[in-house]
Design a protein around this motif. Sequence first.
Motif, PDB file in Angstrom:
ATOM      1  N   ALA A 192     -29.347  24.380   5.867  1.00 52.60           N
ATOM      2  CA  ALA A 192     -27.943  24.693   6.093  1.00 52.60           C
ATOM      3  C   ALA A 192     -27.609  25.215   7.490  1.00 52.60           C
ATOM      4  O   ALA A 192     -28.448  25.805   8.169  1.00 52.60           O
ATOM      5  N   VAL A 194     -26.040  28.208   9.242  1.00 49.89           N
ATOM      6  CA  VAL A 194     -26.093  29.608   8.817  1.00 49.89           C
ATOM      7  C   VAL A 194     -25.158  30.438   9.691  1.00 49.89           C
ATOM      8  O   VAL A 194     -25.364  30.559  10.900  1.00 49.89           O
ATOM      9  N   THR A 267     -23.124  36.180   4.189  1.00 49.13           N
ATOM     10  CA  THR A 267     -23.648  34.970   4.811  1.00 49.13           C
ATOM     11  C   THR A 267     -22.847  33.760   4.345  1.00 49.13           C
ATOM     12  O   THR A 267     -22.358  33.721   3.209  1.00 49.13           O
ATOM     13  N   ARG A 269     -23.106  29.520   4.220  1.00 46.93           N
ATOM     14  CA  ARG A 269     -24.021  28.391   4.344  1.00 46.93           C
ATOM     15  C   ARG A 269     -23.282  27.089   4.048  1.00 46.93           C
ATOM     16  O   ARG A 269     -22.461  27.020   3.135  1.00 46.93           O
ATOM     17  N   ARG A 276     -18.212  23.691   7.245  1.00 46.91           N
ATOM     18  CA  ARG A 276     -18.472  24.924   8.007  1.00 46.91           C
ATOM     19  C   ARG A 276     -17.168  25.493   8.545  1.00 46.91           C
ATOM     20  O   ARG A 276     -16.907  26.707   8.424  1.00 46.91           O
ATOM     21  N   MET A 338     -30.390  25.666   0.794  1.00 46.87           N
ATOM     22  CA  MET A 338     -29.384  26.289   1.646  1.00 46.87           C
ATOM     23  C   MET A 338     -29.975  27.336   2.586  1.00 46.87           C
ATOM     24  O   MET A 338     -29.248  28.116   3.191  1.00 46.87           O
ATOM     25  N   GLY A 340     -31.907  28.576   6.082  1.00 47.50           N
ATOM     26  CA  GLY A 340     -31.697  28.212   7.483  1.00 47.50           C
ATOM     27  C   GLY A 340     -33.008  27.959   8.187  1.00 47.50           C
ATOM     28  O   GLY A 340     -34.057  28.463   7.780  1.00 47.50           O
TER      29      GLY A 340
END
Length: 415
Positions: A192, A194, A267, A269, A276, A338, A340
Amino acid sequence: MSENHPIAEKANSIANKLIEWRRTFHQYPELSFQEFETSQYIAETLEKIGGIAVERGLGVDTSVVGTLTSGEGPTIAIRADIDALPIAEENINDYRSLHEEVMHACGHDAHTSILLGVASVLAEGFQKGDIKGTVKFVFQPAEECIDEHGLSGSPYLINAGVYDGVDAAIALHMCPWLPVGEVQISDGCSMANVDVFKAKIIGTGGHGAYPELGTDPTWMLGPVLQALHGIVARKVPALEAAVISIGQIHAGAASNIIPSEVEIEGTIRSYSAEIRDLLSLEIQKAFSIVENLSGEFTLEIQRGEPALVNSPVVNGWFRETIREVYPELRLTDKPFGMGGEDFGYVTQKLPGAMFLLGCATEDGIQRDLHTPIFDIDENCMPLGVSILARTAIGFLKGKKPSPNNQKLEVQTHGS
């Protein structure tokens, strides 16, 4: 696993050395940007192998880059991350961490040892003149953590020119949910984007006995949390990958004082660039709810590493290598999840791919990444050496055709 292929035989012949290296790194783990002893050990080991030009401090003080070259031909980079995590190890064994509250809980000790093994195997081929081209062994610091500038190790090495002139890059990662003898590969977006958000909900606060005289940010927090948790469920298309998780909420200092601020961190993801951006916009909207409740807010969204986008062409090389060297090895083909991975910066710049190497221990205990009991079955390491080394050799010798005649190109749709 099979020992008939020459590369597999060479990797198996150094199995004890791989274990020695890995256990040394495991006993003396170092945090991101602090890997001074680790990098010293890596550099000294590369120099002992012979024939490898060793450079240190490129981009980050603790980086090490070894280069094998014949002076002509294509260039491939093989990357390993070398940092550890701020975790107190709970395993009881002879090689447990000797550094308090620091542990190799993500397998970087194995990644580093495997790459040293690849260097050992390939150095012999270069010395004999069997291999033409260039291999860069990139030992990268600070994969786990960002600095005050919001950067992990990978972009620093890229900006320092470590990957300039490199035609392709490959890497691996330990996979505790797969047994030894199994590999997971994924084309396209595989890990993902991040991002991290930090916010404050601001009211006036006041005396706990007289809440009507002020504005209470803890009350405002309720609808904000509902809105945040509803974003993925109601704003993101069901077939898109997305996660918003809240990791910290802090407020108050006494039972009879309504605090003036609530701090929240979490966070974010995602796989695609579009999602995003959508998540950042919706988080902004969620916090704006407090403005209708007589409150204010501040919000900072810090963008981290981009999605890991694996080249199908490079993955095709892995598949061909595995069929050749370990035909009985089982392949699983699906995204990695998911989490990073800052190798995503590299696959933004040039064609590259990472595969997951099964390392589950035989004791039946689930030793997940980033946990105090993480450990590996060290029998996986020769497999990692063989796959990386043979893939690099095949690329340099031009024996890896592009699957389906695809061009070797970088895919950037996930960044």
